[in-house]
Design an enzyme around this catalytic site. Sequence first.
Site, mmCIF file in Angstrom:
data_model
loop_
_atom_site.group_PDB
_atom_site.id
_atom_site.type_symbol
_atom_site.label_atom_id
_atom_site.label_comp_id
_atom_site.label_asym_id
_atom_site.label_seq_id
_atom_site.Cartn_x
_atom_site.Cartn_y
_atom_site.Cartn_z
ATOM 1 C CG HIS B 56 38.604 47.927 42.425
ATOM 2 N ND1 HIS B 56 37.583 48.550 41.759
ATOM 3 C CD2 HIS B 56 38.752 46.718 41.823
ATOM 4 C CE1 HIS B 56 37.135 47.768 40.789
ATOM 5 N NE2 HIS B 56 37.832 46.645 40.805
ATOM 6 N NE ARG B 60 42.361 37.610 39.079
ATOM 7 C CZ ARG B 60 41.515 38.528 38.607
ATOM 8 N NH1 ARG B 60 40.279 38.586 39.053
ATOM 9 N NH2 ARG B 60 41.906 39.370 37.676
ATOM 10 C CG ASN B 90 35.905 39.353 40.137
ATOM 11 O OD1 ASN B 90 36.613 39.532 41.117
ATOM 12 N ND2 ASN B 90 36.273 39.705 38.915
ATOM 13 C CG HIS B 177 32.344 47.084 36.330
ATOM 14 N ND1 HIS B 177 33.640 46.613 36.265
ATOM 15 C CD2 HIS B 177 31.932 47.181 35.048
ATOM 16 C CE1 HIS B 177 33.983 46.443 34.999
ATOM 17 N NE2 HIS B 177 32.954 46.766 34.230
ATOM 18 C CG HIS B 230 36.949 50.653 37.429
ATOM 19 N ND1 HIS B 230 35.731 50.814 36.835
ATOM 20 C CD2 HIS B 230 37.032 49.351 37.796
ATOM 21 C CE1 HIS B 230 35.103 49.647 36.848
ATOM 22 N NE2 HIS B 230 35.860 48.756 37.430
ATOM 23 C CG ASN B 276 36.118 46.324 31.352
ATOM 24 O OD1 ASN B 276 35.848 47.399 30.827
ATOM 25 N ND2 ASN B 276 35.192 45.452 31.687
ATOM 26 C CG ASP B 303 40.390 47.101 38.540
ATOM 27 O OD1 ASP B 303 40.211 45.964 39.029
ATOM 28 O OD2 ASP B 303 39.847 47.478 37.485
#
Lengths: 317, 432
Positions: B56, B60, B90, B177, B230, B276, B303
């Site tokens: 995870h 970017r 993402n 998620h 997570h 988050n 994460d």
Amino acid sequence: MIRHLLSSADLSKDDAVLILDTAEELLSVASRPIKKLPTLRGRTVVNLFFEDSTRTRISFEAAAKRLSADVINFSSKGSSVSKGESLKDTALTLQAMGADAVVIRHGSSGAPHRLAHASWINGAIINAGDGSHEHPTQALLDAFTMRRHLGDLDGRRVTIVGDVLHSRVARSNALLLSILGADVTLVAPPTLLPVGVDSWPVQTSYELDGALDKADVVMMLRVQGERMNDAFFPSAREYSRRYGLDTRRMRRLPEHAIVMHPGPMNRGMEITADVADSARSVIVEQVTNGVAVRMAVLYLLLSGSTDAESTEAREEA
Amino acid sequence: MSAHVLRDALVLGERRADILIEDGTITALADSLDAGDAREVDATGLIALPGLVDLHTHLREPGREDAETVLTGTQAAARGGFTCVHAMANTDPVADTAGVVEQVWRLGREHGYCDVQPVGAVTVGLDGTQLAELGAMAESVAKVRMFSDDGKCVSDAVLMRRALEYVKAFGGVIAQHAQEPRLTRGAQMNEGELSGILGLTGWPAVAEEAIVARDVLLSAHVGSRLHVCHVSTRGSVEILRWAKSKGWDVTAEVTPHHLLLTDELVRSYDPIFKVNPPLRSSDDVAAVREGLADGTIDCVATDHAPHPMEDKECEWSAAAFGMLGLETALSVVQLAMVDSAMLSWSDVARVMSTVPAAIGRVEAHGRPLAVGEPANVVLYDSGASRQWRSDDTASLSRNTPYAGRELPGRVVATFLRGRPTVLDGELAEVPV
């Protein structure tokens, strides 16, 4: 005295009483023909308002001006804030201008806390309402108003009714009134009480009628009708029936009890016009007292610093 | 080709041995090896672990190269002891086509600091309405096996069911998620006593647990692999424990920060602690530690979520969610799990290398330290200690929640297929 006023919880009982006593003295200024003291001459107070609030901004502005401070109003409309300038850059700008105190209203809970602790700015920070966190000067002016009607608040019963979940006024009042020894009952539908309210220094109730009989003060909070879109309650009418203050309910209050509202009111929602305009209502007086209390806060925070000018200010007062 | 001999290493923290690495492979592992002209690396007192694998990571690139790039992110990974990271989908454009995942995969290979295994999006544009071309990503050179809309929950139950079913065709796994979107609208921090006091909108544990419960049932129903990203609450751990007791094919990860930090840090209103899922209560921290120790939670995943400073130096509600994690992961796991005697170092190898590699289906990673195996090795000094500094990073971003904290341990060397990516604690020159 504390350096910043971010939360009612920052205040000791002595601090709170000192602010209220000072406000009592300063209230007399308002009745003089010339409503001005030279106390904060040469000091700069910035009103930094990221949310619309004519009432609170004007109150702080009047308070600062009556103490002869220079006042700069900085609202998000028509300033670089609306062009996307960050809180940090705004703070650095104010620091460069030499702001002695920053009165901040912000939609984000904790924004005043960030200003006070992120070392962007040296001045005293006064929270004029942040998100659904706190609004300590409102609580002080409410306590001040109660004290003028009821005397010492120790053991007095205060019932606060409405949208506690989203209300910074409720949080600040619950904390301050407990510090001053009052017994606070929060009344709201279960959906509008925050998770963890059991740990607050208050009682809670889902039912209004039972919380009126022995109340010395009932404070109605603004409830936005839009909350029903998030299913906090079924309809504005049902809310009003179960939690609104009308004349029938007002009659349950003891003779001496007062009715308060931090404004702006939703007449017909949480309070009927008859109650708002009744003899028990001290809502307009709250506004008047707001100026005196904010004068006291500005005076005490700014004269708490050690430079020569503030020493002089202390002597003058 | 290069050869190194790691002298006197503590293999999995247990057995003292020399490790000879030649041509990308471990060729000998024994006492007092005769290593010929292999370069000597003094590993006295250092723990040797298989190269770490992260399931995870947010790299970017493409899209937010101001926050992190594949180069800087994999350099940070190498400094943290990782030899393989799974890059979340993402990005901008979203990694929802074979073209994007191949680009990310290739960038990792070209830079050479750490293998990058792309994670494909489950739905087109992470929009949660239409399945992305999962098969095309699986068949691409990136050989995508893990799919996730991470950052967003695949909240539509039918879509989640179909995704779980569909990836069975190529041994895929859906990494969820778990966040019920309606229960977390505008959510800012863990919902509890503190959110009420701070006036920040709560992110209730039930919003995670409701999705975990639904998804383990869906996974059992269609007989497919589910991975829960997570995990942060006691309730999720309990549901996973129950699902595993049924023999269902469900795995889960926990982040280092959820093993160590609690929501009390939010009192500062400093968005460096905004993440988050949010930091939870100390009881939740105890539960995820227990879950990792007893195998209910299968692995640790960072994460790692880089954000530029302006997205953290602001008021809480305006700030971005996420914190850096690659360079501190092993230290935080040592502090939370090893120093508290909940995990041994061979357990650490399991939860940070073997198992995540198996979940992600990356074959060359997570292998044992043994002769004939690929030479992906990390040397770690568990006796070191240092005060963490936010600028001591290879990442382009600085949003570490550990600045100013004393963290144990230090990655001394990382080898990727026999080549050092970190030596003496410093990034090595990696020939392109």
